[in-house]
Scaffold this active site. Structure first.
Site, PDB file in Angstrom:
ATOM      1  N   ASP A  52       0.845  -1.197   0.000  1.00 48.51           N
ATOM      2  CA  ASP A  52       0.000   0.000   0.000  1.00 48.51           C
ATOM      3  C   ASP A  52       0.881   1.247   0.000  1.00 48.51           C
ATOM      4  O   ASP A  52       1.699   1.435   0.896  1.00 48.51           O
ATOM      5  CB  ASP A  52      -0.889   0.002   1.250  1.00 48.51           C
ATOM      6  CG  ASP A  52      -1.775   1.232   1.302  1.00 48.51           C
ATOM      7  OD1 ASP A  52      -2.780   1.245   0.566  1.00 48.51           O
ATOM      8  OD2 ASP A  52      -1.463   2.181   2.052  1.00 48.51           O
ATOM      9  N   HIS A 119      -7.296   9.330  -1.802  1.00 46.83           N
ATOM     10  CA  HIS A 119      -6.691   9.207  -0.463  1.00 46.83           C
ATOM     11  C   HIS A 119      -7.618   9.711   0.637  1.00 46.83           C
ATOM     12  O   HIS A 119      -7.736   9.086   1.695  1.00 46.83           O
ATOM     13  CB  HIS A 119      -5.354   9.961  -0.427  1.00 46.83           C
ATOM     14  CG  HIS A 119      -4.453   9.546   0.672  1.00 46.83           C
ATOM     15  ND1 HIS A 119      -3.096   9.468   0.546  1.00 46.83           N
ATOM     16  CD2 HIS A 119      -4.710   9.169   1.954  1.00 46.83           C
ATOM     17  CE1 HIS A 119      -2.559   9.073   1.690  1.00 46.83           C
ATOM     18  NE2 HIS A 119      -3.514   8.890   2.563  1.00 46.83           N
TER      19      HIS A 119
HETATM   20  N1  LIG Z   1      -5.495   5.979   4.342  1.00 43.61           N
HETATM   21  C1  LIG Z   1      -4.883   6.611   5.311  1.00 43.61           C
HETATM   22  O1  LIG Z   1      -5.165   7.779   5.604  1.00 43.61           O
HETATM   23  C2  LIG Z   1      -3.852   5.890   6.088  1.00 43.61           C
HETATM   24  C3  LIG Z   1      -3.463   6.394   7.338  1.00 43.61           C
HETATM   25  C4  LIG Z   1      -2.480   5.707   8.035  1.00 43.61           C
HETATM   26  C5  LIG Z   1      -1.920   4.558   7.515  1.00 43.61           C
HETATM   27  N2  LIG Z   1      -2.315   4.104   6.281  1.00 43.61           N
HETATM   28  C6  LIG Z   1      -1.699   2.909   5.679  1.00 43.61           C
HETATM   29  O2  LIG Z   1      -1.763   1.867   6.607  1.00 43.61           O
HETATM   30  C7  LIG Z   1      -0.461   1.304   6.781  1.00 43.61           C
HETATM   31  C8  LIG Z   1      -0.401   0.688   8.131  1.00 43.61           C
HETATM   32  O3  LIG Z   1       0.053   1.655   9.088  1.00 43.61           O
HETATM   33  P1  LIG Z   1      -0.410   1.726  10.525  1.00 43.61           P
HETATM   34  O4  LIG Z   1       0.359   2.695  11.284  1.00 43.61           O
HETATM   35  O5  LIG Z   1      -1.847   1.954  10.419  1.00 43.61           O
HETATM   36  O6  LIG Z   1      -0.065   0.250  10.980  1.00 43.61           O
HETATM   37  P2  LIG Z   1      -0.098  -0.427  12.360  1.00 43.61           P
HETATM   38  O7  LIG Z   1       0.457  -1.771  12.052  1.00 43.61           O
HETATM   39  O8  LIG Z   1      -1.390  -0.296  13.077  1.00 43.61           O
HETATM   40  O9  LIG Z   1       0.942   0.388  13.233  1.00 43.61           O
HETATM   41  C9  LIG Z   1       2.290   0.457  12.922  1.00 43.61           C
HETATM   42  C10 LIG Z   1       3.035   0.496  14.238  1.00 43.61           C
HETATM   43  O10 LIG Z   1       2.865  -0.754  14.853  1.00 43.61           O
HETATM   44  C11 LIG Z   1       4.101  -1.272  15.221  1.00 43.61           C
HETATM   45  N3  LIG Z   1       4.137  -2.713  14.918  1.00 43.61           N
HETATM   46  C12 LIG Z   1       4.122  -3.321  13.719  1.00 43.61           C
HETATM   47  N4  LIG Z   1       4.124  -4.659  13.859  1.00 43.61           N
HETATM   48  C13 LIG Z   1       4.147  -4.884  15.191  1.00 43.61           C
HETATM   49  C14 LIG Z   1       4.185  -6.060  15.977  1.00 43.61           C
HETATM   50  N5  LIG Z   1       4.196  -7.254  15.408  1.00 43.61           N
HETATM   51  N6  LIG Z   1       4.189  -5.917  17.323  1.00 43.61           N
HETATM   52  C15 LIG Z   1       4.197  -4.713  17.915  1.00 43.61           C
HETATM   53  N7  LIG Z   1       4.183  -3.568  17.219  1.00 43.61           N
HETATM   54  C16 LIG Z   1       4.155  -3.656  15.873  1.00 43.61           C
HETATM   55  C17 LIG Z   1       5.142  -0.550  14.430  1.00 43.61           C
HETATM   56  O11 LIG Z   1       6.238  -0.391  15.268  1.00 43.61           O
HETATM   57  P3  LIG Z   1       7.759  -0.362  14.711  1.00 43.61           P
HETATM   58  O12 LIG Z   1       7.846   0.865  13.850  1.00 43.61           O
HETATM   59  O13 LIG Z   1       8.546  -0.291  15.954  1.00 43.61           O
HETATM   60  O14 LIG Z   1       7.944  -1.631  13.932  1.00 43.61           O
HETATM   61  C18 LIG Z   1       4.490   0.775  14.122  1.00 43.61           C
HETATM   62  O15 LIG Z   1       4.815   1.715  15.113  1.00 43.61           O
HETATM   63  C19 LIG Z   1       0.467   2.499   6.521  1.00 43.61           C
HETATM   64  O16 LIG Z   1       1.774   2.125   6.232  1.00 43.61           O
HETATM   65  C20 LIG Z   1      -0.231   3.088   5.323  1.00 43.61           C
HETATM   66  O17 LIG Z   1       0.084   2.341   4.165  1.00 43.61           O
HETATM   67  C21 LIG Z   1      -3.278   4.748   5.589  1.00 43.61           C
END
Ligand SMILES: NC(=O)c1ccc[n+]([C@@H]2O[C@H](COP(=O)([O-])OP(=O)(O)OC[C@H]3O[C@@H](n4cnc5c(N)ncnc54)[C@H](OP(=O)(O)O)[C@@H]3O)[C@@H](O)[C@H]2O)c1
Length: 312
Positions: A52, A119
């Site tokens: 993504d 987005h």
């Molecule tokens: N459409 C939108 O507006 C929007 C907004 C936000 C995100 N997104 C998309 O969604 C994706 C997912 O992002 P998210 O932040 O939502 O993901 P998330 O997986 O909920 O959070 C990511 C965080 O979780 C931690 N993490 C990942 N795997 C882990 C595990 N196995 N155990 C413990 N902690 C873990 C990571 O830490 P570390 O960094 O220490 O590994 C990071 O700080 C983004 O990359 C993006 O592509 C879209």
């Protein structure tokens, strides 16, 4: 509930005959260029086949570089991966959509996209400035374009054959409904925040009824603590089933019929986040009964990214 015990290879069929999306997706919202390349490469190597991206993340070039190298090294075909990117708020004017799409393809080094998303439903002042602000620091919105006009331009991309599916992100059910009703090509995917503290049940039911994939971002609550990762119900289930809290949250998301995105930054985390198995029914029900409600990302209210990854 899904019957197989291993959820790693779960795939979600897309409407409009646009193929299938691997339920477990890797998100590329990573601020540093070098970290983006490493994490994307590690995710591909670990087995992620769904990526993504977004022009707003300003790292499509690095993702493209990592994917191209990883596909070549791993003997993986382009058709074996699913790539999404998103048109940013400052490109909502219909005449800006195709150039934005082409520019993303170019940066990602791809000749087609599996999925292109709007987005956010908020149009910003058209131009190359991603975050246009007035002298008071307020976002400058564009009142001269409707979401439906942008959607029509997205439909034309599907007609053009280099975009297999289209959808919306950071959208509420209220704003999705009129687009769904007027669309010639119905949205295939809706990407929104989703986790036990924000189950978005009404939107999920609508998506299931209309064959729209509900793609949850922040399934781990963006990793913010306190949050779902250290919720006592999740920790207790993790201990009981011999999985990590992250694996429990990801399993719950897939079992309730959503696809999801996580952003593991290391190879070990990437492997952990793919090693997801079905939860026993009582554990699944227990998570459904969690009463805490919290939205971690305010982007859905303003169109302004409400979340800056930790470490930026
Ligand atoms: N459409 C939108 O507006 C929007 C907004 C936000 C995100 N997104 C998309 O969604 C994706 C997912 O992002 P998210 O932040 O939502 O993901 P998330 O997986 O909920 O959070 C990511 C965080 O979780 C931690 N993490 C990942 N795997 C882990 C595990 N196995 N155990 C413990 N902690 C873990 C990571 O830490 P570390 O960094 O220490 O590994 C990071 O700080 C983004 O990359 C993006 O592509 C879209």
């Amino acid at each position: 509930m899904i019957e197989t015990s291993d959820l790693r290879n779960t795939r979600m069929p897309l409407n409009h005959g646009a193929g299938q999306m691997p339920a477990l997706g890797f998100g590329t919202l990573i601020p540093e260029a070098a970290a983006t390349i490493c994490a994307t490469r590690d995710a591909l190597e670990a087995g992620f086949r769904h990526f993504d991206c977004a022009e707003r993340y300003q790292n499509e070039r690095e993702v493209g570089e990592a994917l191209q190298a990883g596909l070549a090294t791993g003997g993986i075909a382009r058709e074996d991966i699913f790539v999404t990117t998103k048109v940013w708020n400052s490109n909502h004017r219909p005449e800006r959509v195709e150039p934005a799409f082409e520019a993303s393809l170019d940066r990602l080094r791809l000749n087609y996209l599996d999925l292109y998303l709007i987005h956010t439903p908020f149009a910003f002042r058209p131009g190359d400035e991603h975050d246009p602000r007035d002298t008071e620091g307020n976002v400058v919105y564009d009142r001269g374009v409707t979401l439906l006009e942008t959607w029509r331009a997205m439909e034309s991309l599907v007609d053009g054959g280099r975009c297999r599916a289209i959808g919306l992100s950071d959208i509420t059910l209220n704003r999705l409904l009129p687009i769904y009703e007027s669309a010639r090509i119905k949205p295939a995917v809706v990407q929104v925040e989703g986790h036990p503290y924000l189950p978005e049940t009404e939107l999920l039911e609508f998506c299931k009824e209309k064959d729209i994939v509900f793609l949850a971002f922040a399934p781990l609550g963006h990793g913010i603590r306190p949050g779902p990762l250290d919720d006592p119900v999740i920790s207790a289930i993790a201990a009981r089933v011999g999985k990590t809290p992250a694996q429990v949250l990801l399993a719950w998301a897939v079992q309730r019929g959503t696809a999801l995105l996580t952003t593991p930054r290391t190879a070990a985390r990437a492997r952990e986040n793919l090693d997801v198995s079905v939860l026993p029914e009582d554990a699944f029900d227990e998570i459904n009964r969690i009463q805490t409600r919290h939205r971690f990302n305010e982007v859905v209210k303003t169109g302004s990214p409400g979340f800056i990854p930790q470490g930026r």
